[in-house]
Design a protein around this motif. Sequence first.
Motif, PDB file in Angstrom:
ATOM      1  N   TYR A   1      10.979  43.516  42.750  1.00 49.37           N
ATOM      2  CA  TYR A   1      11.385  43.004  41.394  1.00 49.37           C
ATOM      3  C   TYR A   1      13.014  43.228  41.240  1.00 49.37           C
ATOM      4  CZ  TYR A   1       6.730  43.580  40.686  1.00 49.37           C
ATOM      5  OH  TYR A   1       5.081  43.453  40.863  1.00 49.37           O
ATOM      6  N   GLU A   2      13.802  43.775  41.974  1.00 48.52           N
ATOM      7  CA  GLU A   2      15.159  43.721  41.921  1.00 48.52           C
ATOM      8  C   GLU A   2      15.972  43.313  43.078  1.00 48.52           C
ATOM      9  OE1 GLU A   2      16.733  47.140  40.036  1.00 48.52           O
ATOM     10  OE2 GLU A   2      14.919  47.986  39.284  1.00 48.52           O
ATOM     11  N   LYS A   3      15.890  41.818  43.155  1.00 53.42           N
ATOM     12  CA  LYS A   3      16.553  41.152  44.248  1.00 53.42           C
ATOM     13  C   LYS A   3      17.896  41.172  44.388  1.00 53.42           C
ATOM     14  CE  LYS A   3      12.603  40.050  46.252  1.00 53.42           C
ATOM     15  NZ  LYS A   3      12.224  40.619  47.538  1.00 53.42           N
ATOM     16  N   HIS A   4      18.827  41.706  45.237  1.00 42.66           N
ATOM     17  CA  HIS A   4      20.200  41.511  45.269  1.00 42.66           C
ATOM     18  C   HIS A   4      20.761  42.571  44.246  1.00 42.66           C
ATOM     19  CE1 HIS A   4      19.665  38.244  47.869  1.00 42.66           C
ATOM     20  NE2 HIS A   4      19.083  37.544  46.862  1.00 42.66           N
ATOM     21  N   ASN A   5      20.059  43.582  43.871  1.00 45.49           N
ATOM     22  CA  ASN A   5      20.313  44.469  42.976  1.00 45.49           C
ATOM     23  C   ASN A   5      21.855  45.198  42.958  1.00 45.49           C
ATOM     24  OD1 ASN A   5      19.664  45.848  40.216  1.00 45.49           O
ATOM     25  ND2 ASN A   5      19.821  47.637  41.716  1.00 45.49           N
ATOM     26  N   GLU A   6      22.090  45.457  44.257  1.00 45.97           N
ATOM     27  CA  GLU A   6      23.289  46.361  44.578  1.00 45.97           C
ATOM     28  C   GLU A   6      24.441  45.380  44.438  1.00 45.97           C
ATOM     29  OE1 GLU A   6      22.913  48.060  48.489  1.00 45.97           O
ATOM     30  OE2 GLU A   6      21.485  49.577  47.627  1.00 45.97           O
ATOM     31  N   ALA A   7      24.273  44.002  44.999  1.00 51.71           N
ATOM     32  CA  ALA A   7      25.303  43.119  44.816  1.00 51.71           C
ATOM     33  C   ALA A   7      25.678  42.931  43.251  1.00 51.71           C
ATOM     34  CB  ALA A   7      24.987  41.794  45.536  1.00 51.71           C
ATOM     35  N   ILE A   8      24.584  42.597  42.414  1.00 49.81           N
ATOM     36  CA  ILE A   8      25.018  42.349  41.185  1.00 49.81           C
ATOM     37  C   ILE A   8      25.474  43.638  40.312  1.00 49.81           C
ATOM     38  CG2 ILE A   8      23.831  41.892  38.823  1.00 49.81           C
ATOM     39  CD1 ILE A   8      21.724  40.316  40.449  1.00 49.81           C
ATOM     40  N   GLU A   9      25.065  44.695  40.644  1.00 48.42           N
ATOM     41  CA  GLU A   9      25.783  45.866  39.962  1.00 48.42           C
ATOM     42  C   GLU A   9      27.215  45.960  40.541  1.00 48.42           C
ATOM     43  OE1 GLU A   9      23.490  49.242  41.103  1.00 48.42           O
ATOM     44  OE2 GLU A   9      21.883  48.923  39.579  1.00 48.42           O
ATOM     45  N   GLN A  10      27.662  45.850  41.885  1.00 49.75           N
ATOM     46  CA  GLN A  10      28.774  45.955  42.309  1.00 49.75           C
ATOM     47  C   GLN A  10      29.482  44.667  41.376  1.00 49.75           C
ATOM     48  OE1 GLN A  10      30.054  48.209  44.414  1.00 49.75           O
ATOM     49  NE2 GLN A  10      32.303  47.207  43.694  1.00 49.75           N
ATOM     50  N   THR A  11      29.231  43.648  41.348  1.00 47.71           N
ATOM     51  CA  THR A  11      29.841  42.508  40.659  1.00 47.71           C
ATOM     52  C   THR A  11      30.066  43.088  39.231  1.00 47.71           C
ATOM     53  OG1 THR A  11      28.616  40.700  41.854  1.00 47.71           O
ATOM     54  CG2 THR A  11      29.546  40.143  39.592  1.00 47.71           C
ATOM     55  N   ILE A  12      29.298  43.787  38.388  1.00 47.16           N
ATOM     56  CA  ILE A  12      29.589  43.846  36.995  1.00 47.16           C
ATOM     57  C   ILE A  12      30.710  45.234  36.967  1.00 47.16           C
ATOM     58  CG2 ILE A  12      28.502  45.259  35.009  1.00 47.16           C
ATOM     59  CD1 ILE A  12      25.784  43.901  35.975  1.00 47.16           C
ATOM     60  N   GLU A  13      30.493  46.104  38.031  1.00 46.23           N
ATOM     61  CA  GLU A  13      31.682  46.963  38.070  1.00 46.23           C
ATOM     62  C   GLU A  13      33.033  46.478  38.379  1.00 46.23           C
ATOM     63  OE1 GLU A  13      30.793  49.891  41.000  1.00 46.23           O
ATOM     64  OE2 GLU A  13      28.872  50.921  39.919  1.00 46.23           O
ATOM     65  N   ASP A  14      33.217  45.483  39.235  1.00 44.16           N
ATOM     66  CA  ASP A  14      34.245  44.809  39.476  1.00 44.16           C
ATOM     67  C   ASP A  14      34.684  44.094  38.252  1.00 44.16           C
ATOM     68  OD1 ASP A  14      34.109  45.595  42.081  1.00 44.16           O
ATOM     69  OD2 ASP A  14      33.208  43.521  43.017  1.00 44.16           O
ATOM     70  N   PHE A  15      33.780  43.486  37.444  1.00 42.74           N
ATOM     71  CA  PHE A  15      34.291  42.768  36.186  1.00 42.74           C
ATOM     72  C   PHE A  15      34.994  43.880  35.406  1.00 42.74           C
ATOM     73  CE2 PHE A  15      33.365  41.678  31.884  1.00 42.74           C
ATOM     74  CZ  PHE A  15      33.827  40.242  31.521  1.00 42.74           C
ATOM     75  N   GLU A  16      34.292  45.137  35.155  1.00 45.34           N
ATOM     76  CA  GLU A  16      34.758  46.016  34.208  1.00 45.34           C
ATOM     77  C   GLU A  16      35.986  46.641  34.523  1.00 45.34           C
ATOM     78  OE1 GLU A  16      31.538  48.700  34.241  1.00 45.34           O
ATOM     79  OE2 GLU A  16      30.531  47.660  32.426  1.00 45.34           O
ATOM     80  N   LYS A  17      36.175  46.429  35.971  1.00 43.68           N
ATOM     81  CA  LYS A  17      37.494  47.322  36.468  1.00 43.68           C
ATOM     82  C   LYS A  17      38.745  46.365  36.435  1.00 43.68           C
ATOM     83  CE  LYS A  17      35.550  50.613  39.437  1.00 43.68           C
ATOM     84  NZ  LYS A  17      35.392  51.311  40.987  1.00 43.68           N
ATOM     85  N   PHE A  18      38.385  44.974  36.960  1.00 46.19           N
ATOM     86  CA  PHE A  18      39.402  44.161  37.116  1.00 46.19           C
ATOM     87  C   PHE A  18      39.679  42.932  36.296  1.00 46.19           C
ATOM     88  CE2 PHE A  18      38.001  45.609  41.382  1.00 46.19           C
ATOM     89  CZ  PHE A  18      39.203  46.847  41.380  1.00 46.19           C
ATOM     90  N   SER A  19      38.637  43.000  35.370  1.00 48.98           N
ATOM     91  CA  SER A  19      38.636  41.849  34.104  1.00 48.98           C
ATOM     92  C   SER A  19      38.365  40.460  34.986  1.00 48.98           C
ATOM     93  CB  SER A  19      39.814  41.741  33.525  1.00 48.98           C
ATOM     94  OG  SER A  19      40.964  41.038  34.370  1.00 48.98           O
ATOM     95  N   PRO A  20      38.015  39.439  34.100  1.00 44.91           N
ATOM     96  CA  PRO A  20      37.257  38.418  35.064  1.00 44.91           C
ATOM     97  C   PRO A  20      38.353  37.448  35.676  1.00 44.91           C
ATOM     98  CG  PRO A  20      37.659  37.817  32.403  1.00 44.91           C
ATOM     99  CD  PRO A  20      37.943  39.387  32.699  1.00 44.91           C
ATOM    100  N   VAL A  21      37.896  37.125  36.807  1.00 43.30           N
ATOM    101  CA  VAL A  21      38.581  36.179  37.565  1.00 43.30           C
ATOM    102  C   VAL A  21      38.568  34.756  37.418  1.00 43.30           C
ATOM    103  CG1 VAL A  21      39.382  35.524  39.986  1.00 43.30           C
ATOM    104  CG2 VAL A  21      38.548  37.757  39.594  1.00 43.30           C
ATOM    105  N   GLU A  22      39.707  34.209  36.777  1.00 37.44           N
ATOM    106  CA  GLU A  22      39.484  32.912  36.033  1.00 37.44           C
ATOM    107  C   GLU A  22      39.107  31.689  36.937  1.00 37.44           C
ATOM    108  OE1 GLU A  22      38.907  32.373  32.992  1.00 37.44           O
ATOM    109  OE2 GLU A  22      39.690  34.468  32.411  1.00 37.44           O
ATOM    110  N   ASP A  23      39.629  31.961  38.279  1.00 40.09           N
ATOM    111  CA  ASP A  23      39.281  30.899  39.492  1.00 40.09           C
ATOM    112  C   ASP A  23      38.287  31.215  39.994  1.00 40.09           C
ATOM    113  OD1 ASP A  23      40.580  33.002  40.563  1.00 40.09           O
ATOM    114  OD2 ASP A  23      41.966  31.867  41.801  1.00 40.09           O
ATOM    115  N   ALA A  24      37.298  32.020  39.729  1.00 38.18           N
ATOM    116  CA  ALA A  24      36.381  32.473  40.726  1.00 38.18           C
ATOM    117  C   ALA A  24      35.362  31.198  40.730  1.00 38.18           C
ATOM    118  CB  ALA A  24      35.270  33.495  39.917  1.00 38.18           C
TER     119      ALA A  24
END
Length: 293
Positions: free
Chosen positions: A270-293
């Motif tokens: 039920y939680e596909k790619h869960n670790e990748a998504i959680e890492q994405t959220i952490e990167d967003f909180e630490k480094f703010s959004p990357v506008e050219d992503a």
Amino acid sequence: MERQPQDCWDNGYNPMLLRAWNANMDIQYILNPYSCIMYMLSYISKAEREMSDYLKRVIKDLSHDNPSDRECMKQVMNAYSKNREVSAQEAVARTCSLKLKSSSRSVIFIPTDDNAVKMSLPMKYLQTMDEDVENVWMTGFPDKYKARPNRPEFENMCMAEFASEYRIVYGRQKKGKLVLPLQQNMGHIQKITRGKPAVIRFARYSQQKNPEKFYGTLLKLYLPHRRDEQLKSTRFPTYESFYAFASVKLPGTDELQCVFNIVNTNREKYEKHNEAIEQTIEDFEKFSPVEDA
């Protein structure tokens, strides 16, 4: 993406998918989960510039009348609550009573907090109850899961699977096919046979900041149980220790199984790619959004 010069203003598309989709396409090439999430959210959270301009005009018009702050806020609130910017496509869809959205999956939210919000029984029931009765709350989904039918196919079923593959039915639906009564008169359920199983949603907690809520959520969702006492023990009094070190015997088996193996096996469904998504959220909180992503 190679094309003729006269097609330079066409969005990226795939000819075979276009025939099946039969609607507009705008394909973007992405390389990681962050870019995927950023692309999707940019579509559903577009700025409504027209609405901002409209509110500015309202405030400007109010300045000529010198209203009080209370009256000014009231007028702005009315303007904001009664007006909304819509696209031409949405305006046409609403005018013609067309379906605005369609999904191949239903979605169900599962409350997992120990102190989850509850609804009280209707007043007509409360007025007829004895004053000594303490249970004045309506049953929630976790209560219905614990009262699932006493049948072999339900014994080793975790709450995530129960929520995804069964739905609560009411009224005349209780007379349909594959309808089963819950124990303790908590209603009826029916197995989902049309379409795909439902998508489950639940509150997510940080493993570092709120470890007890994090592991409590995992146990409640993915460890088969009928009582809350089966998620902790005197030897392992916390959710984290029970998850990491405890072993249990599932109904119908004589072997002890590690709790974390049972939880992780069910979680993978039920939680596909869960670790990748959680890492994405952490990167967003630490480094703010990357506008050219």
